[in-house]
Design a protein around this motif. Sequence first.
Motif, short mmCIF file in Angstrom:
data_model
loop_
_atom_site.label_atom_id
_atom_site.label_comp_id
_atom_site.label_asym_id
_atom_site.label_seq_id
_atom_site.Cartn_x
_atom_site.Cartn_y
_atom_site.Cartn_z
N LYS A 271 1.97 7.67 -6.27
CA LYS A 271 3.07 7.94 -7.20
C LYS A 271 4.21 8.77 -6.61
N VAL A 272 3.90 9.60 -5.64
CA VAL A 272 4.96 10.38 -5.00
C VAL A 272 5.90 9.44 -4.23
N LYS B 113 0.82 -1.22 0.00
CA LYS B 113 0.00 0.00 0.00
C LYS B 113 0.85 1.27 0.00
N PHE C 75 10.31 -2.63 -1.34
CA PHE C 75 10.16 -2.08 -2.69
C PHE C 75 10.46 -3.14 -3.75
N LEU D 218 10.60 15.95 -8.61
CA LEU D 218 9.23 15.46 -8.66
C LEU D 218 8.20 16.56 -8.89
N GLY D 219 8.62 17.80 -8.73
CA GLY D 219 7.71 18.92 -8.97
C GLY D 219 6.56 18.99 -7.98
N LEU D 220 6.90 18.97 -6.69
CA LEU D 220 5.87 18.92 -5.66
C LEU D 220 5.87 20.16 -4.78
N GLU E 181 1.51 2.49 -3.54
CA GLU E 181 0.41 2.72 -4.48
C GLU E 181 0.36 4.18 -4.91
N LEU F 106 6.22 6.30 -4.67
CA LEU F 106 6.86 5.46 -5.68
C LEU F 106 8.07 6.18 -6.26
N GLY F 107 7.91 7.45 -6.55
CA GLY F 107 9.01 8.26 -7.07
C GLY F 107 10.15 8.39 -6.07
N SER G 213 11.95 5.06 -5.72
CA SER G 213 12.73 4.77 -6.93
C SER G 213 14.04 5.52 -6.91
N ILE G 214 13.94 6.79 -6.54
CA ILE G 214 15.13 7.63 -6.47
C ILE G 214 16.11 7.09 -5.43
N ASN H 188 3.06 18.67 0.45
CA ASN H 188 2.77 17.36 -0.12
C ASN H 188 3.98 16.45 0.00
#
Lengths: 100, 100
Positions: A15-16, A10, A84, A39-41, A13, A18-19, A22-23, A45
């Motif tokens: 995308k932030v 969970k 992950f 990520l442009g956030l 799920e 997840l990003g 990943s990084i 957030n």
Amino acid sequence: MKDFFSHINKAFENKVRLGVMSILMVNDWYDFNGFKELLGLTDGNLASHLAKLEKIEFITVKKEFVGKKTKTSYQATKEGKLAFKNHLQALETLIKGTKK
Amino acid sequence: MKDFFSHINKAFENKVRLGVMSILMVNDWYDFNGFKELLGLTDGNLASHLAKLEKIEFITVKKEFVGKKTKTSYQATKEGKLAFKNHLQALETLIKGTKK
DNA sequence: AATAAATACTTTGTACTACAAAGTAAATAA
DNA sequence: TTATTTACTTTGTAGTACAAAGTATTTATT
């Protein structure tokens, strides 16, 4: 929910998150502003998602001064990396193994 | 949100919809009860996720009688399959391409 | 000394989401 | 006639995502 989803996590799920993960799989440490830019956030957030990952101990935090400026960096924990990897593995299995 | 996430599709952030689409990538048609059993979901939850996928035209529905019983089956649309492939591709890119 | 800017947040509020449980309709089976 | 099945819809609750605004600390500028 079933076996079918047992390693779909969970936490990944969104995308932030997840990003972020990943990084952190390919960069040992990554800082707040780095994530923010890449990520442009918005600050809030990003902070809330990082807080969630920290709370479940998938990432750890380090605060330091670089020159005269504060810098907050993040690293994936061993458990975070494992979870992950399992998540990705589960996705692969999910996609490949459902032929009736 | 940024370029970074441009092919990460919100429709696939949920594990039920991810499961449904995965199944429909390898099975031409799959029915309501099949999903219910395989994914271990309540009727309402399954129906609501299927409705979402139908609304955005990632799946289509077919209703028929098999013997004396009703049967509702689902198929992924061309656009659904493409979006799903792009999503998976984006995940791969995300995971591999973020080294600083 | 006063104001502005940067960093890394926290707080607040709103709109949306996931899900279980209960209800529904139409047909079939006992 | 009552129960069961199928495929839902409705309802209600708890949780989530996000932007925007606010905060504390430090540094830079005027």
